[in-house]
Enzyme design. Structure first.
Site, PDB file in Angstrom:
ATOM      1  N   ARG A  21       0.841  -1.201   0.000  1.00  0.00           N
ATOM      2  CA  ARG A  21       0.000   0.000   0.000  1.00  0.00           C
ATOM      3  C   ARG A  21       0.867   1.239   0.000  1.00  0.00           C
ATOM      4  O   ARG A  21       1.788   1.356   0.807  1.00  0.00           O
ATOM      5  CB  ARG A  21      -0.912   0.034   1.225  1.00  0.00           C
ATOM      6  CG  ARG A  21      -1.930  -1.046   1.179  1.00  0.00           C
ATOM      7  CD  ARG A  21      -2.911  -0.986   2.334  1.00  0.00           C
ATOM      8  NE  ARG A  21      -3.588  -2.276   2.408  1.00  0.00           N
ATOM      9  CZ  ARG A  21      -4.546  -2.569   3.271  1.00  0.00           C
ATOM     10  NH1 ARG A  21      -4.949  -1.673   4.139  1.00  0.00           N
ATOM     11  NH2 ARG A  21      -5.097  -3.759   3.257  1.00  0.00           N
ATOM     12  N   SER A  55      -7.915  -1.350   0.623  1.00  0.00           N
ATOM     13  CA  SER A  55      -8.893  -1.690   1.650  1.00  0.00           C
ATOM     14  C   SER A  55      -9.557  -0.471   2.280  1.00  0.00           C
ATOM     15  O   SER A  55     -10.161   0.325   1.591  1.00  0.00           O
ATOM     16  CB  SER A  55      -8.232  -2.574   2.694  1.00  0.00           C
ATOM     17  OG  SER A  55      -9.207  -3.085   3.547  1.00  0.00           O
ATOM     18  N   HIS A  56      -9.394  -0.330   3.596  1.00  0.00           N
ATOM     19  CA  HIS A  56     -10.103   0.734   4.312  1.00  0.00           C
ATOM     20  C   HIS A  56      -9.417   2.085   4.174  1.00  0.00           C
ATOM     21  O   HIS A  56      -9.909   3.083   4.694  1.00  0.00           O
ATOM     22  CB  HIS A  56     -10.199   0.361   5.792  1.00  0.00           C
ATOM     23  CG  HIS A  56      -8.845   0.113   6.397  1.00  0.00           C
ATOM     24  ND1 HIS A  56      -8.172  -1.077   6.199  1.00  0.00           N
ATOM     25  CD2 HIS A  56      -8.036   0.898   7.124  1.00  0.00           C
ATOM     26  CE1 HIS A  56      -6.998  -1.004   6.822  1.00  0.00           C
ATOM     27  NE2 HIS A  56      -6.895   0.176   7.382  1.00  0.00           N
ATOM     28  N   ASP A  76     -16.181  -2.128   4.335  1.00  0.00           N
ATOM     29  CA  ASP A  76     -15.084  -1.219   3.989  1.00  0.00           C
ATOM     30  C   ASP A  76     -14.812  -1.168   2.488  1.00  0.00           C
ATOM     31  O   ASP A  76     -15.568  -1.726   1.685  1.00  0.00           O
ATOM     32  CB  ASP A  76     -13.813  -1.615   4.748  1.00  0.00           C
ATOM     33  CG  ASP A  76     -13.186  -2.895   4.214  1.00  0.00           C
ATOM     34  OD1 ASP A  76     -13.931  -3.748   3.715  1.00  0.00           O
ATOM     35  OD2 ASP A  76     -11.946  -3.040   4.295  1.00  0.00           O
ATOM     36  N   ASP A  80     -12.880  -2.659   0.302  1.00  0.00           N
ATOM     37  CA  ASP A  80     -12.843  -3.872  -0.509  1.00  0.00           C
ATOM     38  C   ASP A  80     -13.813  -4.949  -0.024  1.00  0.00           C
ATOM     39  O   ASP A  80     -13.737  -6.101  -0.473  1.00  0.00           O
ATOM     40  CB  ASP A  80     -11.416  -4.426  -0.573  1.00  0.00           C
ATOM     41  CG  ASP A  80     -10.857  -4.760   0.794  1.00  0.00           C
ATOM     42  OD1 ASP A  80     -11.292  -4.140   1.784  1.00  0.00           O
ATOM     43  OD2 ASP A  80      -9.983  -5.639   0.889  1.00  0.00           O
ATOM     44  N   ASP A  87     -14.234  -6.593   2.832  1.00  0.00           N
ATOM     45  CA  ASP A  87     -13.909  -7.699   3.737  1.00  0.00           C
ATOM     46  C   ASP A  87     -14.176  -7.361   5.202  1.00  0.00           C
ATOM     47  O   ASP A  87     -14.240  -8.252   6.042  1.00  0.00           O
ATOM     48  CB  ASP A  87     -12.470  -8.217   3.525  1.00  0.00           C
ATOM     49  CG  ASP A  87     -11.418  -7.160   3.663  1.00  0.00           C
ATOM     50  OD1 ASP A  87     -11.763  -5.979   3.868  1.00  0.00           O
ATOM     51  OD2 ASP A  87     -10.221  -7.502   3.558  1.00  0.00           O
ATOM     52  N   ARG A  88     -14.345  -6.071   5.528  1.00  0.00           N
ATOM     53  CA  ARG A  88     -14.648  -5.721   6.924  1.00  0.00           C
ATOM     54  C   ARG A  88     -16.144  -5.495   7.104  1.00  0.00           C
ATOM     55  O   ARG A  88     -16.859  -5.234   6.148  1.00  0.00           O
ATOM     56  CB  ARG A  88     -13.942  -4.416   7.309  1.00  0.00           C
ATOM     57  CG  ARG A  88     -12.456  -4.525   7.288  1.00  0.00           C
ATOM     58  CD  ARG A  88     -11.843  -3.255   7.810  1.00  0.00           C
ATOM     59  NE  ARG A  88     -10.398  -3.427   7.875  1.00  0.00           N
ATOM     60  CZ  ARG A  88      -9.589  -2.770   8.682  1.00  0.00           C
ATOM     61  NH1 ARG A  88     -10.089  -1.847   9.491  1.00  0.00           N
ATOM     62  NH2 ARG A  88      -8.297  -3.007   8.685  1.00  0.00           N
ATOM     63  N   THR A 119      -1.836 -10.746  13.883  1.00  0.00           N
ATOM     64  CA  THR A 119      -2.733  -9.879  13.128  1.00  0.00           C
ATOM     65  C   THR A 119      -2.552 -10.084  11.629  1.00  0.00           C
ATOM     66  O   THR A 119      -1.429 -10.131  11.137  1.00  0.00           O
ATOM     67  CB  THR A 119      -2.432  -8.411  13.509  1.00  0.00           C
ATOM     68  OG1 THR A 119      -2.773  -8.241  14.879  1.00  0.00           O
ATOM     69  CG2 THR A 119      -3.233  -7.440  12.658  1.00  0.00           C
ATOM     70  N   GLU A 165     -11.093 -10.905  13.696  1.00  0.00           N
ATOM     71  CA  GLU A 165     -10.121  -9.950  14.217  1.00  0.00           C
ATOM     72  C   GLU A 165     -10.892  -8.784  14.823  1.00  0.00           C
ATOM     73  O   GLU A 165     -12.000  -8.454  14.360  1.00  0.00           O
ATOM     74  CB  GLU A 165      -9.232  -9.430  13.091  1.00  0.00           C
ATOM     75  CG  GLU A 165      -8.342 -10.466  12.463  1.00  0.00           C
ATOM     76  CD  GLU A 165      -7.288  -9.818  11.569  1.00  0.00           C
ATOM     77  OE1 GLU A 165      -6.172  -9.587  12.057  1.00  0.00           O
ATOM     78  OE2 GLU A 165      -7.594  -9.528  10.405  1.00  0.00           O
ATOM     79  N   SER A 204     -10.366  -5.876  14.361  1.00  0.00           N
ATOM     80  CA  SER A 204     -10.370  -4.784  13.380  1.00  0.00           C
ATOM     81  C   SER A 204     -11.526  -4.921  12.394  1.00  0.00           C
ATOM     82  O   SER A 204     -11.359  -4.651  11.215  1.00  0.00           O
ATOM     83  CB  SER A 204      -9.046  -4.788  12.637  1.00  0.00           C
ATOM     84  OG  SER A 204      -8.818  -6.073  12.062  1.00  0.00           O
ATOM     85  N   LYS A 244     -11.512 -12.523   5.091  1.00  0.00           N
ATOM     86  CA  LYS A 244     -12.641 -12.077   5.897  1.00  0.00           C
ATOM     87  C   LYS A 244     -13.715 -11.574   4.943  1.00  0.00           C
ATOM     88  O   LYS A 244     -13.427 -11.236   3.802  1.00  0.00           O
ATOM     89  CB  LYS A 244     -12.218 -11.023   6.906  1.00  0.00           C
ATOM     90  CG  LYS A 244     -11.475  -9.818   6.360  1.00  0.00           C
ATOM     91  CD  LYS A 244     -10.915  -9.002   7.523  1.00  0.00           C
ATOM     92  CE  LYS A 244     -10.283  -7.699   7.075  1.00  0.00           C
ATOM     93  NZ  LYS A 244      -8.838  -7.821   6.866  1.00  0.00           N
TER      94      LYS A 244
HETATM   95  C1  VG1 Z   1      -5.120  -3.862   9.962  1.00  0.00           C
HETATM   96  C2  VG1 Z   1      -5.830  -4.659  11.029  1.00  0.00           C
HETATM   97  C3  VG1 Z   1      -5.705  -6.133  10.737  1.00  0.00           C
HETATM   98  C4  VG1 Z   1      -6.247  -6.424   9.336  1.00  0.00           C
HETATM   99  C5  VG1 Z   1      -5.520  -5.564   8.326  1.00  0.00           C
HETATM  100  C6  VG1 Z   1      -6.064  -5.702   6.921  1.00  0.00           C
HETATM  101  O1  VG1 Z   1      -3.740  -4.156   9.993  1.00  0.00           O
HETATM  102  O2  VG1 Z   1      -5.334  -4.352  12.308  1.00  0.00           O
HETATM  103  O3  VG1 Z   1      -6.401  -6.848  11.733  1.00  0.00           O
HETATM  104  O4  VG1 Z   1      -6.086  -7.774   9.009  1.00  0.00           O
HETATM  105  O5  VG1 Z   1      -5.632  -4.194   8.682  1.00  0.00           O
HETATM  106  O6  VG1 Z   1      -7.404  -5.360   6.841  1.00  0.00           O
HETATM  107  P1  VG1 Z   1      -2.689  -3.178  10.720  1.00  0.00           P
HETATM  108  O7  VG1 Z   1      -1.354  -3.796  10.446  1.00  0.00           O
HETATM  109  O8  VG1 Z   1      -2.889  -1.830  10.118  1.00  0.00           O
HETATM  110  O9  VG1 Z   1      -3.058  -3.175  12.156  1.00  0.00           O
HETATM  111  V1  VG1 Z   1      -8.039  -4.764   5.395  1.00  0.00           V
HETATM  112  O10 VG1 Z   1      -9.643  -4.729   5.474  1.00  0.00           O
HETATM  113  O11 VG1 Z   1      -7.326  -3.196   5.396  1.00  0.00           O
HETATM  114  O12 VG1 Z   1      -7.337  -5.655   4.161  1.00  0.00           O
HETATM  115 CO    CO Z   2     -10.537  -4.440   3.740  1.00  0.00          CO
END
Ligand code: VG1
Ligand code: CO
Length: 611
Positions: A76, A169-170, A334, A336, A338-339, A402, A421, A423, A434
């Protein structure tokens, strides 16, 4: 630029073979063993039925780019970084250089994304490099759209060798924000660290990009296009995924609850990818009122929003759910898809509780789990609510680092069905990612099941009732996460080093305020299936009463450092379960701030996001 016709793949030079290999999909963990194995029979995909002209491939010399290291979930960066000449091409080529040729030559790959800015250009680049490296066929979601869970579902259903997900993602999108790329394996799971480390290694040394000389592919209409030995098929982003959901859930049960005049549902797609799924699934298939979908059109910049379904960024939905005359169930997903976030009337379900509640009710409410889940798992910082369900149901239980990639091996090995998770990630072994819409359907199923046979006018079992009942059975794990986004990286690292040092000097029995230390460590995990080890996965202070304080640096940000501080405390006493988590956890939160000297190190008085 030298344009040379490279011989693609000796297999594709022979007459077209109308064969699809019967070998079972290659699992991510197999890659660790590959060198010790006999070669796999090659996966052949039907090539062009007319005589296949040889695809022209350009060899583009490259200059190295620093820092193409993947984090918790893919690579990213800011869009502007990816827009640099060949920046994306460089990573994609490094990925092909890292895969055993048997895994993609003449093989089938999937490509999709969340519709964010730069996806269209990126899709064309990825398609050309895939063709240039001898991939036989690529399946692309229409307009480049496929949610992360849908990519996982399509890979599995079509027995593809793997797939690309174009998403950060988010993280917010648009010319000034973020872009990202993830690669998933043939089981549909995110590439393991052994592969992402190899890709990174290759980005430091490759010298050419192999790009097929084909025109940009029109991704707006369904159908198949052939370019010599290479085929692109544009597919509907929803159908494979919807078909899978129909096998997992009892759609009639969900239809019944959604059609009740005394039940209202609202879904916020946050102008992200689930906008493409919400209407076909919730409205067309399950009969929800079309007005139940908010922000349902996917936009390249998510309507200037931050597509992260939490109490801060899904403000609009939160206001509705905490307002007067709120709907009965509110949910959001979110960038993509998955959340997920689940809300009742004026009531927030923490993701840690959500996975525990789904696990406890799965057998009764979801046909996919009619024989009961095989095992449960959570990421380390996620609260222990799920542990209590596993112990009561006597199920195998796992605590992993994580990131969703750590669940895949357990699922492939038949040890794990439901996981989550903190998150806002919840899912199961129906795929290897997810799954936001899955979580919403799971909650609708639970509410449907609990209210089966209730007449209109009778009081319904609400989302809040489900949580209260769960806590009275299992006790409540109060949980909160504080995020300090975009801190100065060196200061954040100093804080982590300070804590590591503190941990090395700490011993069981040490007093921290009113809490007694049980142990403190830097979480490490050994995968029970392939024995791979992940270290430095989060600093833990675990106290004698089971309370925990955890600190980690985010691995998904694109600017500065994000510090995450996770706080948890167990409360068995049902008379205290209604207390607000921030109130219940106040002493522990203050302790966490003082142990880490977070305010001194970062200069931040307040977190940017509180979950
Ligand atoms: C975060 C979350 C983690 C999740 C990851 C990807 O990672 O804490 O639990 O699996 O995002 O989610 P980090 O390293 O920023 O804490 V997604 O929906 O952004 O692919
Ligand atoms: Co996501």
């Amino acid at each position: 630029m030298a344009s040379v016709a490279l011989r693609l793949n000796s297999l594709l030079q022979s007459p077209p073979q109308h064969v699809i290999s019967t070998r079972s999909p290659l699992l991510a963990r197999d890659h660790l063993l590959l060198s010790r194995r006999a070669p796999f029979p090659r996966l052949l995909v039907r090539a062009s039925s007319s005589a296949s002209p040889i695809l022209k491939v350009e060899s583009i010399p490259t200059k190295p780019y620093e820092g193409q290291k993947t984090g918790t979930s893919g690579l990213r960066k800011k869009v502007k970084v990816f827009q640099q000449e060949n920046y994306l091409a460089y990573w994609i080529q490094s990925l092909f250089n890292s895969l055993p040729p048997e895994d993609y030559k003449g093989g089938l790959l999937v490509l999709g994304g969340d519709g964010r800015f730069f996806n269209k250009e990126a899709a064309e680049i990825i398609i050309k490099i895939a063709a240039g490296n001898g991939v036989g066929k690529i399946l692309v979601g229409r307009d480049g759209i496929l949610s992360t869970p849908a990519v996982s579902a399509v890979i599995r259903k079509r027995k593809a060798n793997g797939g690309f997900i174009m998403s950060a993602s988010h993280n917010p999108g648009g010319p000034d924000y973020d872009w990202g790329i993830k690669f998933n394996y043939s089981s549909g799971q995110p590439a393991p660290e052994s592969i992402t480390d190899q890709i990174y290694g290759n980005t430091l040394s490759i010298s050419e990009i192999k790009m097929a000389d084909i025109p940009d592919v029109d991704l707006s209409s369904l159908g198949t296009k052939e370019y010599g030995s290479f085929t692109v098929e544009v597919v509907d982003p929803v159908s494979d995924y919807l078909e899978l959901m129909e096998t997992v859930f009892d759609f009639q049960l969900i239809k019944d609850v959604l059609s009740r005049p005394d039940f209202r549902f609202i879904f916020d797609a946050m102008h992200a990818v689930t906008g493409a799924y919400a209407k076909p699934i919730f409205v067309d298939q399950l009969g929800a009122n079309p007005s139940c979908i908010m922000n349902g059109v996917p936009l390249e910049d998510f309507g200037h929003g931050h597509p992260d379904p939490n109490l801060t960024y899904a403000k609009e939905l939160v206001q509705i759910m905490y307002g007067s005359n709120a709907p009965d169930l509110g949910a959001a997903s979110d960038g993509d898809g998955d959340r997920n976030m689940i809300l009742g009337k004026g009531f927030f379900i923490t993701p840690s509780d959500s996975v525990a509640i789904i696990a406890a009710n799965a057998q009764a409410a979801i046909p996919y789990f009619k024989s009961g889940p095989k095992g449960l798992a959570r990421s380390m910082p996620t609260s222990g609510a799920l542990d209590r369900v596993a112990s009561r149901l006597q199920l195998p239980f796992f605590e992993v680092p994580t990131g969703w990639k750590f669940f895949g091996n357990l699922m492939d090995d038949g040890k794990l069905s439901i996981c989550g998770e903190e998150s806002f990630g919840t899912g199961s072994d129906h795929i290897r990612e997810k799954d936001g819409i899955w979580a919403v359907l799971a909650w609708l199923s639970i509410i449907g099941e609990k209210n089966k046979g209730r007449k209109v006018g009778e009081k319904l079992v609400s989302v809040e009732d489900v949580a209260m009942e769960h806590w009275s059975t299992f006790g409540r794990n109060f949980f909160s996460r504080y995020d300090y986004e975009e801190c100065d990286s060196s200061k954040a690292n100093q804080m982590i080093e300070y804590l590591r040092d503190l941990i090395s000097r700490s011993k069981p029995g040490d007093a921290y305020g009113n809490y007694t230390l049980k142990f403190a460590d830097d979480f490490a995990y050994t995968d029970p299936v392939d024995g791979s080890v992940a270290t430095k996965q989060g600093l833990r202070f675990v106290f004698a009463d089971g309370s925990r304080i955890i600190y980690r640096l985010s691995g998904t940000g694109s600017a500065g450092a994000t510090i995450r501080m996770y706080i948890e405390q167990f409360e068995p006493d049902a008379s205290k379960h209604k207390v607000d988590a921030q109130v219940a956890l106040k002493p522990l939160i203050e302790l966490a701030l003082s142990i880490s000297k977070l305010e001194q190190f970062t200069g931040r008085q307040k977190p940017t996001v509180i979950t």
